[in-house]
Design a protein around this motif. Structure first.
Motif, mmCIF file in Angstrom:
data_model
loop_
_atom_site.group_PDB
_atom_site.id
_atom_site.type_symbol
_atom_site.label_atom_id
_atom_site.label_comp_id
_atom_site.label_asym_id
_atom_site.label_seq_id
_atom_site.Cartn_x
_atom_site.Cartn_y
_atom_site.Cartn_z
ATOM 1 N N ALA A 152 54.795 37.031 36.961
ATOM 2 C CA ALA A 152 53.569 37.067 38.093
ATOM 3 C C ALA A 152 52.610 36.307 37.889
ATOM 4 N N GLU A 153 52.113 36.735 36.592
ATOM 5 C CA GLU A 153 50.842 36.243 35.989
ATOM 6 C C GLU A 153 50.925 34.163 36.063
ATOM 7 N N ILE A 154 52.226 34.322 35.169
ATOM 8 C CA ILE A 154 52.356 32.917 34.496
ATOM 9 C C ILE A 154 52.585 31.899 36.190
ATOM 10 N N GLU A 155 53.158 32.639 36.863
ATOM 11 C CA GLU A 155 53.544 31.493 38.486
ATOM 12 C C GLU A 155 52.285 31.372 39.160
ATOM 13 N N PHE A 156 51.813 33.241 39.076
ATOM 14 C CA PHE A 156 50.284 32.850 40.244
ATOM 15 C C PHE A 156 49.191 31.984 39.381
ATOM 16 N N GLY A 157 49.546 31.987 37.979
ATOM 17 C CA GLY A 157 48.449 30.877 37.443
ATOM 18 C C GLY A 157 48.733 29.391 37.617
ATOM 19 N N ARG A 158 49.841 29.273 37.181
ATOM 20 C CA ARG A 158 50.511 27.647 37.930
ATOM 21 C C ARG A 158 50.877 27.421 39.153
ATOM 22 N N GLY A 159 50.353 28.759 40.206
ATOM 23 C CA GLY A 159 50.351 27.545 41.588
ATOM 24 C C GLY A 159 48.520 28.059 41.540
ATOM 25 N N TYR A 160 48.015 27.876 40.982
ATOM 26 C CA TYR A 160 46.444 28.262 41.411
ATOM 27 C C TYR A 160 46.322 26.494 41.005
#
Length: 284
Positions: A152-160
């Motif tokens: 969740a943290e990685i994919e949100f950060g990548r999406g951001y």
């Protein structure tokens, strides 16, 4: 002699502090730990560590925590403890808005501990959300070895990062992975909706925006400026799928959630849509 008495007193204060700590009486525990560190104690590092934990996670008193962290760095001898205090230093400095100094502390902690995933996430987060160096943020998110534990943290950060690089399709894919892992992540739904509007997926964007509003969300990461305000679903009620208004409302919500005062040009589209009678939006 006097030295033996001081050591005994320090040990007694520490043990009493531990009792208060285990009982959840953190104020009394802090007092006893502080007393134990004033004497010639053998457990000053432990007392300092526990004081930092209380001030960071229970009281969120970052300035006070920073003073104890500096003391802890003076006391600590093992690389693991030094790295822990440096990690906490990065944490409190980032919360205090000192991103560059926080980054240096995190990087030194990561160097000592050979790049632990928890520290890499914090470094990536600083690069992405505070310093807005999106390539560097992606670089650190990609370094995380145990990615399955931090999806969740990685994919949100990548999406951001991808969103702010204009790579909207990549961002949508990232946010889809983030919400699959954590369906309650209203912030990810908001940004996924915003990305969909950018590539003319209006229906999906409106659906995501509604989901974000229904879930409610606070600051996107907990890592934004202090003026970030939680956004609740009751703040806005949407009665239309008008693209201009939906995108502009998303911009407003995003600005509220991040504490960033500057809104995008989409707000102009929202005002035009209002004046043209194409939207009916009211605050609750």
């Amino acid at each position: 002699g006097p030295v033996s008495m001081e050591i005994y007193t320090a040990e007694r204060d520490f043990e009493e502090g531990m009792q208060y700590y285990n009982q959840g009486n953190f104020f009394a525990a802090l007092n006893k730990f502080d007393l134990s560190m004033r004497d010639i104690g053998m457990r000053n590092t432990e007392a300092c560590s526990l004081s930092c934990l209380i001030l960071i996670y229970n009281y969120r008193e970052h300035s006070a925590a920073l003073r104890y962290i500096e003391r802890g760095l003076d006391y600590a001898e093992s690389p693991e403890l030094i790295a822990t205090f440096l990690y906490w230093k990065g944490l409190v400095l980032s919360e205090m808005g000192q991103a560059e100094v926080a980054l240096a502390s995190y990087q030194e902690s990561a160097r000592i501990m050979q790049q632990p995933d928890s520290t890499l996430i914090q470094i990536g987060t600083l690069y992405a959300y505070d310093l807005r160096l999106y390539d560097k943020g992606l670089e650190y998110f990609d370094k995380i070895e145990d990615a399955a534990s931090y999806v969740a943290e990685i994919e949100f950060g990548r999406g951001y990062c991808h969103y702010h690089q204009g790579l909207y399709l990549d961002a949508i894919t990232d946010f889809q992975k983030a919400v699959k892992t954590r369906p309650s992540n209203g912030a990810a739904y908001l940004m996924m909706g915003m990305a969909k509007f950018k590539v003319d997926q209006d229906e999906g964007g409106c659906a995501d925006l509604r989901t974000a509003l229904s879930l409610g969300f606070g600051p996107l990461t907990g890592r934004f400026k202090k003026n970030a305000k939680p956004v609740k679903a009751s703040h806005f009620i949407i009665f239309t799928d008008c693209r201009s208004s939906a995108l502009a409302i998303g911009s407003i919500l995003l600005a509220k959630a991040t504490g960033i005062a500057t809104l995008s040009d989409d707000l102009i589209g929202f005002k035009v849509a209002q004046l043209s009678g194409f939207t009916q939006v009211k605050t609750a």
